[in-house]
Write a protein that holds these residues in place. Structure first.
Motif, PDB file in Angstrom:
ATOM      1  N   LYS A 325      62.208 -25.918 -40.655  1.00 31.44           N
ATOM      2  CA  LYS A 325      61.019 -25.748 -39.826  1.00 31.44           C
ATOM      3  C   LYS A 325      60.863 -24.255 -39.528  1.00 31.44           C
ATOM      4  O   LYS A 325      61.851 -23.519 -39.438  1.00 31.44           O
ATOM      5  N   VAL A 326      59.598 -23.845 -39.395  1.00 29.33           N
ATOM      6  CA  VAL A 326      59.274 -22.430 -39.217  1.00 29.33           C
ATOM      7  C   VAL A 326      58.739 -22.225 -37.811  1.00 29.33           C
ATOM      8  O   VAL A 326      57.742 -22.842 -37.412  1.00 29.33           O
ATOM      9  N   ALA A 327      59.418 -21.373 -37.035  1.00 23.42           N
ATOM     10  CA  ALA A 327      58.977 -21.054 -35.672  1.00 23.42           C
ATOM     11  C   ALA A 327      58.048 -19.848 -35.718  1.00 23.42           C
ATOM     12  O   ALA A 327      58.379 -18.820 -36.302  1.00 23.42           O
ATOM     13  N   LEU A 328      56.894 -19.987 -35.096  1.00 21.17           N
ATOM     14  CA  LEU A 328      55.891 -18.928 -35.088  1.00 21.17           C
ATOM     15  C   LEU A 328      55.740 -18.342 -33.690  1.00 21.17           C
ATOM     16  O   LEU A 328      56.039 -19.004 -32.684  1.00 21.17           O
ATOM     17  N   GLU A 329      55.262 -17.109 -33.658  1.00 20.32           N
ATOM     18  CA  GLU A 329      54.951 -16.446 -32.388  1.00 20.32           C
ATOM     19  C   GLU A 329      53.455 -16.146 -32.382  1.00 20.32           C
ATOM     20  O   GLU A 329      52.969 -15.345 -33.183  1.00 20.32           O
ATOM     21  N   ILE A 355      56.310 -25.087 -37.454  1.00 17.88           N
ATOM     22  CA  ILE A 355      55.796 -25.758 -38.639  1.00 17.88           C
ATOM     23  C   ILE A 355      56.908 -26.631 -39.218  1.00 17.88           C
ATOM     24  O   ILE A 355      57.962 -26.124 -39.631  1.00 17.88           O
ATOM     25  N   GLY A 356      56.689 -27.954 -39.225  1.00 22.41           N
ATOM     26  CA  GLY A 356      57.642 -28.886 -39.805  1.00 22.41           C
ATOM     27  C   GLY A 356      56.914 -30.105 -40.337  1.00 22.41           C
ATOM     28  O   GLY A 356      55.806 -30.425 -39.895  1.00 22.41           O
ATOM     29  N   LEU A 357      57.518 -30.809 -41.277  1.00 23.90           N
ATOM     30  CA  LEU A 357      56.872 -31.973 -41.858  1.00 23.90           C
ATOM     31  C   LEU A 357      56.906 -33.157 -40.897  1.00 23.90           C
ATOM     32  O   LEU A 357      57.810 -33.276 -40.051  1.00 23.90           O
ATOM     33  N   LYS A 358      55.894 -34.047 -41.046  1.00 25.13           N
ATOM     34  CA  LYS A 358      55.859 -35.253 -40.218  1.00 25.13           C
ATOM     35  C   LYS A 358      57.095 -36.108 -40.469  1.00 25.13           C
ATOM     36  O   LYS A 358      57.669 -36.680 -39.541  1.00 25.13           O
ATOM     37  N   ASN A 359      57.462 -36.217 -41.734  1.00 26.33           N
ATOM     38  CA  ASN A 359      58.657 -36.972 -42.098  1.00 26.33           C
ATOM     39  C   ASN A 359      59.814 -36.002 -42.329  1.00 26.33           C
ATOM     40  O   ASN A 359      59.911 -35.370 -43.383  1.00 26.33           O
ATOM     41  N   PRO A 360      60.706 -35.838 -41.365  1.00 19.56           N
ATOM     42  CA  PRO A 360      61.798 -34.853 -41.519  1.00 19.56           C
ATOM     43  C   PRO A 360      62.730 -35.170 -42.675  1.00 19.56           C
ATOM     44  O   PRO A 360      63.455 -34.281 -43.149  1.00 19.56           O
ATOM     45  N   ALA A 361      62.723 -36.413 -43.165  1.00 21.92           N
ATOM     46  CA  ALA A 361      63.626 -36.773 -44.259  1.00 21.92           C
ATOM     47  C   ALA A 361      63.144 -36.204 -45.592  1.00 21.92           C
ATOM     48  O   ALA A 361      63.931 -36.112 -46.545  1.00 21.92           O
ATOM     49  N   GLU A 502      69.124 -29.811 -40.597  1.00 16.71           N
ATOM     50  CA  GLU A 502      70.381 -30.544 -40.562  1.00 16.71           C
ATOM     51  C   GLU A 502      71.316 -30.036 -39.474  1.00 16.71           C
ATOM     52  O   GLU A 502      71.866 -30.799 -38.685  1.00 16.71           O
ATOM     53  N   ASP A 503      71.528 -28.711 -39.401  1.00 15.59           N
ATOM     54  CA  ASP A 503      72.491 -28.171 -38.446  1.00 15.59           C
ATOM     55  C   ASP A 503      71.884 -27.173 -37.465  1.00 15.59           C
ATOM     56  O   ASP A 503      72.612 -26.523 -36.703  1.00 15.59           O
ATOM     57  N   GLU A 504      70.528 -27.053 -37.486  1.00 23.32           N
ATOM     58  CA  GLU A 504      69.820 -26.153 -36.560  1.00 23.32           C
ATOM     59  C   GLU A 504      70.288 -24.700 -36.665  1.00 23.32           C
ATOM     60  O   GLU A 504      70.259 -23.939 -35.684  1.00 23.32           O
ATOM     61  N   THR A 505      70.752 -24.307 -37.837  1.00 23.68           N
ATOM     62  CA  THR A 505      71.177 -22.916 -38.043  1.00 23.68           C
ATOM     63  C   THR A 505      70.014 -22.107 -38.607  1.00 23.68           C
ATOM     64  O   THR A 505      69.150 -22.640 -39.330  1.00 23.68           O
ATOM     65  N   PRO A 506      69.974 -20.825 -38.292  1.00 25.77           N
ATOM     66  CA  PRO A 506      68.897 -19.997 -38.838  1.00 25.77           C
ATOM     67  C   PRO A 506      69.066 -19.782 -40.338  1.00 25.77           C
ATOM     68  O   PRO A 506      70.186 -19.696 -40.849  1.00 25.77           O
ATOM     69  N   VAL A 507      67.926 -19.702 -41.014  1.00 21.03           N
ATOM     70  CA  VAL A 507      67.895 -19.499 -42.464  1.00 21.03           C
ATOM     71  C   VAL A 507      67.254 -18.136 -42.738  1.00 21.03           C
ATOM     72  O   VAL A 507      66.237 -17.778 -42.146  1.00 21.03           O
ATOM     73  N   LYS A 508      67.893 -17.410 -43.637  1.00 21.55           N
ATOM     74  CA  LYS A 508      67.357 -16.102 -44.006  1.00 21.55           C
ATOM     75  C   LYS A 508      66.055 -16.281 -44.793  1.00 21.55           C
ATOM     76  O   LYS A 508      65.987 -17.100 -45.711  1.00 21.55           O
ATOM     77  N   PHE A 509      65.056 -15.536 -44.410  1.00 17.48           N
ATOM     78  CA  PHE A 509      63.754 -15.677 -45.075  1.00 17.48           C
ATOM     79  C   PHE A 509      63.105 -14.307 -45.245  1.00 17.48           C
ATOM     80  O   PHE A 509      63.494 -13.314 -44.600  1.00 17.48           O
ATOM     81  N   SER A 510      62.137 -14.246 -46.118  1.00 17.75           N
ATOM     82  CA  SER A 510      61.330 -13.026 -46.317  1.00 17.75           C
ATOM     83  C   SER A 510      59.872 -13.365 -46.018  1.00 17.75           C
ATOM     84  O   SER A 510      59.452 -14.527 -46.091  1.00 17.75           O
TER      85      SER A 510
END
Length: 523
Positions: A325-329, A355-361, A502-510
């Motif tokens: 999921k993508v957190a926006l400001e 931003i996240g999908l309706k179906n998290p699976a 899955e583990d609520e850890t931050p993901v590196k993104f560009s």
């Protein structure tokens, strides 16, 4: 009053130009003009002198005399008023009151004299009206020229489209390859390759010369089968091969730059969007924010149209990061309308701006640019305009205009790059540029002046351009067209972090953001 003739002569009595307004013989006019210097009284200052039949009304102009010959019954006050108007006309067309300058502008002066007096009687005109009448500025002519330019542009556009179509047909024919077969009689469709087999429908005893076309260079090079002798009656192809390039060659002869098109090089995105150099390193999760604006401003100030549309796309290149999921400001204060994709969880976005999908699976699609959020904003508020352009053309009294243009960056958090302000110019007129911040380019074929500024930001938020054009009116310099790009979006919206579900850890993104202009004009 009855005005017989007007003349410009030297103080010695030599006539430079003369114009008569009533029916009278040439000898009579010459006699009246020859008598004028003999009637001048030495040492006395007068504005007129009379004989038994006519009155001479004159005014000294340095080394010259402006002379009117009237009847004695005419009103002397009206004569003097007419004389002053004649005297004002001469400096309008002559830079100096000398005999040589008068002779060079004789026709313009005579035309102006005819506008002041008709059939011996004074017309009710002023100096500005006389200049307009002599210039014969026609609205119908301008409309005709505008229609003609529009037709020329349409014709050139059709030529370019035809050239592209012919280029596409040649490349399709090159892909098919092989012999001519039954379609050999069609003009412009030749087989490409090194030769023909027996299935080509042509006898093996005949030497074949076929054109092989190099698409990259557009040169037609004949290749000949060296194993078979050519007979006198051999069938020769390629006699009309130059017809394929008729439109391309015509465009090149007019100075157009024709680029070689291949199916892979022409894509809708390449045509509709400007290319922005991107130095962003792409991670497995990549976010791209695009802003597009449409602005229409009035030449006298005031916003007529402002439209902003934007899109946030997500691209995932590693399947292990599909469930995120993508957190926006969102720091927007203008009231931009946001809309999420139907598969995005709207409640999550409203409550946490994520931003996240309706179906998290389910994961996000892999190796695909997915539009997850779009926005739109329309307003009539002048403060929404990121860059204001003030174009101020004013008539300079010489039949032309002095133009002052200035820009000012209103939204100072933006950094605009490759700014180009295009000013239309009258036909066959070369601008005389005085002061210019940045650089400029004059395009004589398109009749415009391009003002180029590499960067406009808070440290360089204002600038100006000054130039003058002869034979022009203020309306000739509109509409102005503005184009620019920016790596700072107009919408105050940015990605804060990406989190694995899955583990609520931050993901590196560009991420990369840019703003471009769809249409920006001052009308």
């Amino acid at each position: 009053m009855v005005l017989i003739a007007s003349a410009v002569c030297t103080k010695s009595g030599k006539v430079i130009i003369s114009r008569q307004f009533v029916e009278m013989t040439k000898a009579r006019i010459e006699g009246l003009l020859a008598a004028f210097p003999k009637l001048m009284t030495t040492g006395k200052q007068h504005t007129f002198v009379e004989t038994d039949s006519v009155r001479y009304v004159y005014q000294p102009m340095e080394k010259l005399y402006m002379l009117l010959i009237t009847t004695k019954a005419s009103n002397i006050l009206e004569d003097l008023e007419t004389l002053r108007l004649f005297s004002k006309v001469i400096p309008e067309y002559c830079h100096s009151l000398e005999e040589k300058e008068i002779v060079e502008n004789a026709f313009n002066l005579i035309f102006a004299f005819d506008e002041i007096v008709a059939l011996g009687y004074r017309e009710s005109v002023n100096l500005a009206q006389i200049k307009t009448f002599v210039e014969m500025d026609s609205h119908e002519e301008k409309v005709y020229q505008a229609v003609r330019q529009s037709q020329e542009r349409e014709a050139k556009q059709k030529m370019r489209e035809k050239a592209k179509e012919l280029q596409r047909q040649r490349m399709e024919a090159a892909k098919r390859g092989g012999g001519i077969g039954n379609s050999g009689s069609k003009r412009g469709y030749y087989g490409f390759g090194d030769g023909f087999g027996s299935s080509g429908g042509i006898s093996n005893t005949t030497a074949i010369t076929t054109p092989s076309i190099d698409v990259s260079s557009n040169d037609i090079k004949p290749t000949v089968n060296p194993t078979k002798p050519a007979s006198k009656n051999a069938l020769k192809l390629g006699g009309k091969s130059k017809d394929v390039d008729t439109f391309v060659d015509q465009l090149k002869s007019e100075g157009e730059k024709i680029s070689n098109l291949t199916p892979a090089s022409v894509t809708p995105s390449a045509v509709s969007k400007p290319k922005i150099a991107s130095d962003v390193h792409t991670e497995s999760v990549h976010l791209k924010m695009e802003d597009k604006i449409v602005v229409r401003l009035g030449r006298d100030g005031g916003l007529q149209t402002f439209e902003l549309s934007g899109l946030l796309t997500l691209r995932i290149s590693d399947e292990k990061f599909g469930k995120i999921k993508v957190a926006l400001e969102n720091n927007d204060t203008r009231g931009i309308q946001l809309q999420t994709h139907p598969n995005v969880d709207k409640e999550l976005f409203k409550s946490k701006c994520c931003i996240g999908l309706k179906n998290p699976a389910k994961p996000f699609p892999l190796n695909t640019d997915v539009g997850v959020l779009k926005w739109r904003y329309q307003t009539q508020d002048d403060s929404a305009v990121p860059l204001t352009i003030n174009c101020w053309p004013s008539e300079n009294g010489d039949g032309g205009c002095d133009v002052n243009i200035e820009y000012e960056l209103e939204c100072q958090r933006l950094e605009l790059q490759d700014v180009c302000i295009t000013i239309p110019l009258p036909m066959s007129v070369h601008p005389n540029v005085g002061e210019c911040d940045g650089t400029y380019t004059f395009d004589s074929r398109k009749h415009n002046l391009q003002w180029n500024l590499p960067i406009i930001d808070a440290s360089n938020k204002a600038g100006s351009l000054e130039f003058s054009c002869a034979s022009s009116i203020p309306g000739d310099f509109f509409p102005l067209q503005v184009s620019f790009v920016s790596k700072t979006p107009y919408a105050d919206l940015k990605a804060k972090e990406v989190i694995a579900l899955e583990d609520e850890t931050p993901v590196k993104f560009s991420k990369e953001t840019f703003l471009f202009v769809d249409k920006y004009e001052i009308v």
